[in-house]
Write an enzyme that holds these catalytic residues in place. Structure first.
Site, short mmCIF file in Angstrom:
data_model
loop_
_atom_site.label_atom_id
_atom_site.label_comp_id
_atom_site.label_asym_id
_atom_site.label_seq_id
_atom_site.Cartn_x
_atom_site.Cartn_y
_atom_site.Cartn_z
N LYS A 558 0.82 -1.22 -0.18
CA LYS A 558 0.01 -0.04 -0.25
C LYS A 558 0.76 1.26 -0.16
O LYS A 558 0.70 2.14 -0.66
CB LYS A 558 -0.94 0.05 1.15
CG LYS A 558 -2.26 -0.73 1.18
CD LYS A 558 -3.11 -0.75 2.25
CE LYS A 558 -4.43 -1.54 2.29
NZ LYS A 558 -5.20 -1.24 3.43
N ASP A 606 -6.28 2.28 11.84
CA ASP A 606 -7.56 1.55 11.98
C ASP A 606 -7.77 1.02 13.32
O ASP A 606 -8.79 0.11 13.49
CB ASP A 606 -7.85 0.76 10.71
CG ASP A 606 -6.89 -0.60 10.79
OD1 ASP A 606 -6.14 -0.54 11.57
OD2 ASP A 606 -7.14 -1.37 9.73
N CYS A 662 -20.43 -18.81 28.73
CA CYS A 662 -21.76 -19.76 28.58
C CYS A 662 -22.95 -19.25 27.70
O CYS A 662 -23.56 -20.16 27.04
CB CYS A 662 -22.28 -19.92 29.78
SG CYS A 662 -23.21 -18.43 30.86
#
Length: 1087
Positions: A558, A606, A662
């Site tokens: 990038k 980000d 749970c």
């Protein structure tokens, strides 16, 4: 925090039924997609054909529109490319996207503002964008329109932008219109004018307002540091979804039989209802009258209860269950035409409450500027007091004509600044308003989100240098930066060019920042330098926002691609691209010398952890940090300025609430729980277990020893999973074995486990306190009966078998694509009958962190399992290893999301939870952050307005602005940053920004004396995680006459790099009254 490929080829389709029951058309990755066109225009008039590198470009002429064909379909609306638009779909949804790909938009005026709006709409994926501009490119346009280059000077502005706009999205038809008249507006759903006289705007808006159906009309301007938007979407415009948020819901716990019924919900999560909301009830037992599907209005909304405007005294008595869900209502807005709104503007949308009266004045100022231009045929000259006075006179005249009285006072200094810079089109203002207006067009085309109603005005006058500017400093230089010079002066422009900046991140925010800085001339001289770093590579889903990338860049770094693209925008940009993650591990790259040389740091990150690290480094080196983030239509900016503001880490958002283990594993009550479980099972079955198998096979004896030493329930579970993959009867050797495995998994997950759960806890079970066990939020489950004719059942087995085969390296036969043949194979699988087990312990404690039940026999069981494992090894093929599968959400051909969606939806079916489609499952399970280009553009524009202040220097904290914006509402909220907390001791004071430098190679005793002289008694000194000295430990007194650096080397094993002259230590102190005093970090400069 508001906080992240297309090659031509024959289309290969595979039909597979999705988890939700729909039929999916699968394409092999990289095939069946048309590459985006690349074309260039060299004339200033519509042309019949264009040439591009490598061959001719189709260019049709329709009337007087020059149309650049974006693909073989010539702009025929396509299906939504969900791989490309996945992050945008998470914001808008399919219905909005379907409306967008049918929408035609006109943009008139291709200054920097028009270019930004066009960029955002092409990325969004509208059907077509038509450009209109009768002006030619001037050199000064290159400071705001990033589609233009030196070679374009003298060409028509619209034609010069077509090629690069088309490259952004081949699915959008980009064209130009050479002549514009009101009747031609009927071809569009929305029209945007960025540089039009008021008379013409009124003419066009009248036509749009009266047209059937109405055409959305938007007039917007950027004049120096001032901007405006006006929206008219017709006499009656329906907003389908005013805020874009998911409807709120709650789980009912009780409902009273009363004239005004009180509804109480479980205290699992706070209710987000407001008085006047309409809600819908479902699944209510006892008081079944509420399940009639009729929306009901609520009042007295509280965090866990509300009242109904309904008499329930004659209804059945509430027993249990029930879901209450908000019903979102459409809203109809009645817009005034521009002709009427000018004299009766209504309420202005405020962005900065410190400028409460500013919109009214700017409403007049923009009209006065239009009058000035009409009468004199030009903009006011920068620094001209004569022109400024003329504009002030026009403003005063307009003010006097206001019925009922206008403004009692006018800010003359503001009007002079407005006049002086009005000819300038500044990139940060264009980026900000390009985001706002781009979003308004999306609203106009889709009805998604609440439109601006109807005027908004904004200024960033605080961005001007503190020192007064001389008229001579504002004189243009016939350069690309003239528009900035006539606003900020030559001195600040020189500072911008000589800046040394660091951008961390080259994603959506990073691309926008690179473009902005290149246009502004930041780091664009031999003395300046921009460093950008990002360790990520380009993916297809990036292309809908990260506009410096093209499909042929997929797989490339990038930072490298973005830096190269930014250099093409401005060849003077002095940029270095790195692929290092900014972290403690790379401090040899981003060392002291690197940091000390910087002028400013810009975050384009980000995630919160990376932001906090960068915040700590900026604090340490006392560098300004410009922080921003986005989340869907929301964005925020935060300025972290040394000694003026608090740092980023000074305040944090609360952590997201996690569902108890749970709940996820046995008692889910929403689809998020099901997807969390599904993602966990995917990773356990297909990544962790194969890795565990390979660990065992790499060194069986060492693995066996480690498991025996662990000797707990977790180790037992791991060995059981490994054995399942390797034992001869369980190991998959053919694809049919994989089908059997997947079919038995279905039975285990969705039938047997549910039967065991309801055997252990029958429907009429009660807790120790006597309350029903299956009371809200618990939902009583029902086992599923497998049916090969149920597409969702078959899809689960198909995707599961394919992924199991991949882990074993088993070829996948062609018949798997044939649902009938697949069903025949599945139906042959022998499924054992289920027998419930007695005494099974199922965890119900919400605080439990481990669901594996410990047993006194764990060690014995592990020993037995290892013996079986060791005997399995001799039967394995030589060199056998499994292939772990790492979850990849963005490849729609790999069956990962098919399997996860199948797991989640079948589990949801067990518990009568509404199922979702694969795309929605992808958003949740893939933890996709919703993202759109418009909010990203706005955030970076706002940050760059602050950058002017940072680089100019001398600004006070009240000049800076932190911003939160929500383009969906729309809401713009600006405020001064919070100053840092000041700590005082005797005659000293300090903040988090301070660091105490102690010169000399001190001993511990000398350091203690240095602090004692300042009224501080040090009782603890540490370096990193090691304690160098503590007054409570007698043996530490032996260290007092040693150098602090030597103690750090000996105790903390610290080796100070050769490039660093100091050692940092943390000292805990008390004052003379034994009160703890937080002192700054202490740096011992020993070299």
């Amino acid at each position: 925090m508001l906080p992240q490929k297309r090659a031509g080829g024959a289309e290969v389709e595979e039909l597979l039924t999705a988890a939700g029951g729909e039929t999916l058309s699968k394409k092999k990755k990289g095939e069946g997609e048309v590459s985006r066109a690349a074309a260039s225009s060299s004339s200033s008039a519509p042309v019949e054909k264009n040439e591009m590198d490598g061959g001719p470009m189709d260019c049709d002429k329709i009337g007087d529109k020059a149309v650049l064909n974006g693909g073989k379909d010539g702009g025929v609306p396509q299906e939504i490319d969900e791989d490309l638009h996945s992050r945008q779909l998470a914001v808008y949804g399919r219905e909005t996207m379907r409306k967008l790909i049918k929408s035609n938009v006109l943009i008139s005026g291709l200054s920097g503002l028009g270019a930004e709006i066009a960029k955002n709409l092409v990325l969004a994926g509208v059907k077509s964008v038509t450009l209109h501009d009768e002006q030619t490119v001037q050199l000064r346009d290159l400071s705001s329109n990033f589609f233009l280059s030196d070679d374009d000077v003298g060409k028509n502005r619209a034609l010069a932008c077509v090629q690069k706009l088309q490259e952004l999205n081949n699915a959008v038809l980009v064209s130009t219109l050479s002549e514009l008249s009101a009747p031609k507006l009927s071809e569009f759903q929305a029209v945007v004018f960025t540089d039009v006289s008021l008379d013409k705007a009124i003419e066009y808006d009248d036509f749009c307002h009266k047209h059937e159906p109405p055409i959305a009309f938007i007039k917007t301007e950027v004049r120096g540091l001032f901007g405006s938007v006006f929206c008219d979407f017709g006499p009656e415009f329906t907003v389908v979804d005013v805020d874009g948020e998911e409807p709120h819901s709650g789980i009912v716990a009780a409902i009273s039989n009363d004239s005004t019924a009180l509804v109480t919900c479980v205290d699992d999560e706070r209710l987000e209802f407001q008085d006047g909301d309409l809600v819908l009830f479902t699944e209510v037992q006892g008081m079944t009258e509420l399940n009639d599907g009729r929306p009901r209005k609520i009042k007295n909304a509280r965090p866990f209860s509300f009242s109904l405007e309904e008499d329930t005294s004659s209804y059945g008595v509430y027993e249990r269950g029930g879901i209450v869900t908000q019903v979102k209502q459409p809203k109809v807005l009645k817009f005034k035409p521009l002709r009427d709104a000018l004299s009766d503007p209504g309420e202005f949308l405020l962005s900065d409450f410190s400028k409460f009266d500013r919109p009214q004045l700017l409403h007049l100022a923009f009209q006065a500027l239009d009058k000035f231009r009409c009468e004199l045929g030009r903009f006011p000259v920068a620094g001209s007091s004569e022109d400024a006075e003329k504009l002030i006179a026009f403003t005063a005249d307009l003010n006097e004509k206001i019925e009922g009285g206008g403004l009692s006072e006018t800010d003359l200094k503001l009007l002079r600044n407005f006049a002086s810079g009005s000819a300038a089109v500044l990139n940060p203002m264009c980026a900000m308003f390009g985001g706002i207006v781009g979003q308004e067009v999306v609203k106009a085309c889709s009805g998604k989100f609440h439109p601006l109603y109807q005027f908004v005005y904004f200024d960033s006058i605080e961005s001007l240098p503190v020192e007064p500017l001389e008229p001579s400093d504002l004189e243009p230089l016939s350069s690309r930066y003239d528009d900035q010079i006539i606003v900020f002066g030559r001195k600040l422009q020189k500072k911008l060019e000589e800046t040394k900046a660091f951008i961390v991140g080259a994603g959506a925010l990073g691309c926008e920042f690179l473009k902005n800085l290149a246009l502004m001339g930041v780091c664009c001289s031999s003395k300046g330098k921009l460093t950008i770093t990002d360790d990520d590579v380009i993916e297809k889903s990036n292309l809908s926002r990260q506009f410096l990338f093209r499909d042929w860049n997929i797989g490339q770094a990038k930072s490298t691609v973005a830096a190269s693209a930014a250099s093409a925008i401005n060849s003077s940009l002095h940029v270095e691209a790195l692929q290092n993650r900014a972290s403690p591990e790379t401090e040899n790259v981003f060392n002291d010398a690197f940091w000390e040389n910087l002028d400013v740091v810009i975050n384009a990150l980000d995630n919160v952890n990376a932001r906090i690290y960068m915040d700590m480094r900026c604090l340490y080196f006392q560098k300004p940090l410009l922080e921003s983030g986005t989340l869907g239509a929301k964005c925020n900016t935060q300025m972290v300025i040394p000694h003026l503001t608090e740092n980023y880490g000074a305040s944090r958002d609360p952590p997201e609430k996690q569902a108890p283990m749970c709940t996820v594993h046995s008692f889910p009550h929403n689809i998020d729980h099901c997807l969390t479980w599904a993602r966990s099972e995917f990773e356990g079955l297909l990544e962790k277990t194969p890795n565990e198998v390979n660990t065992f096979l790499s060194n069986p004896s060492e693995y066996a020893s480690a498991m025996r030493n662990a000797g707990d329930a977790q180790a037992r579970d791991l060995v059981e999973r490994v054995l399942e993959c390797l034992v001869e009867k369980e190991r998959c050797e053919t694809f049919e074995d994989c089908v059997t495995w997947a079919r038995l998994k279905f039975e285990d997950y969705f039938a047997n486990r549910v039967k065991q759960l309801t055997y252990t806890f029958p429907e009429d079970s009660a807790t120790s306190s006597g309350t029903p066990f299956w009371s809200a939020p618990k939902r009583f489950p029902r086992p599923l009966q497998f049916l090969s004719g149920d597409p969702s059942h078959l899809n689960f087995v198909t995707s599961g078998a394919i992924l199991r085969a991949e882990t074993f390296g088993i070829p996948i036969p062609d018949w798997v694509k044939n649902p009938k043949m697949m069903a025949d194979v599945v139906d042959k699988v022998i499924v054992p009958d289920f027998q419930p087990k007695h005494g099974v312990k199922i965890v119900t404690d919400e605080k439990a962190t481990n669901l594996s039940a410990a047993s006194v026999d764990d060690v014995a069981v592990i020993n037995s399992l290892i013996k079986k494992l060791e005997s399995c090894v001799t039967n394995l093929p030589t060199g056998f290893r499994m292939n772990p599968i790492q979850f990849e959400k963005d490849d729609d051909t790999n069956y990962h999301m098919d399997f996860i969606a199948g797991l989640a939806n079948m589990r949801a079916r067990n518990y009568s939870i509404p199922e979702i489609d694969k795309l929605k499952a992808k958003f949740i399970a893939g933890r996709i952050i919703p993202a759109i280009a418009t909010s990203t553009a706005m955030a970076t524009g706002l940050v760059c307005l602050e950058l002017y202040k940072v680089l100019a220097g001398s600004h006070k904290v009240e000049d800076y602005r932190n911003t939160f914006a929500n383009l969906a509402l729309p809401l713009f909220s600006m405020a001064e940053p919070v100053p840092p907390k000041v700590i005082k001791h005797q005659d000293m004071s300090w903040t988090v920004w301070d660091r105490w430098a102690v010169k000399g190679n001190l001993t511990l005793r000398e350091l203690l004396k240095w602090l004692k002289d300042r009224g501080l008694n040090a009782y603890s000194i540490s370096c990193g995680t090691s304690l160098l000295y503590n007054s409570m430990f007698p043996r530490h007194k032996d260290r007092l006459d040693k150098k602090v650096v030597d103690v750090a080397k000996e105790v903390a094993k610290v080796e100070v790099p050769s490039y660093r002259r100091h050692l940092d230590i943390v000292v805990a102190c008390e004052d003379e009254d034994d009160n703890d005093i937080d002192i700054p970090l202490v740096s011992i400069y020993f070299r």
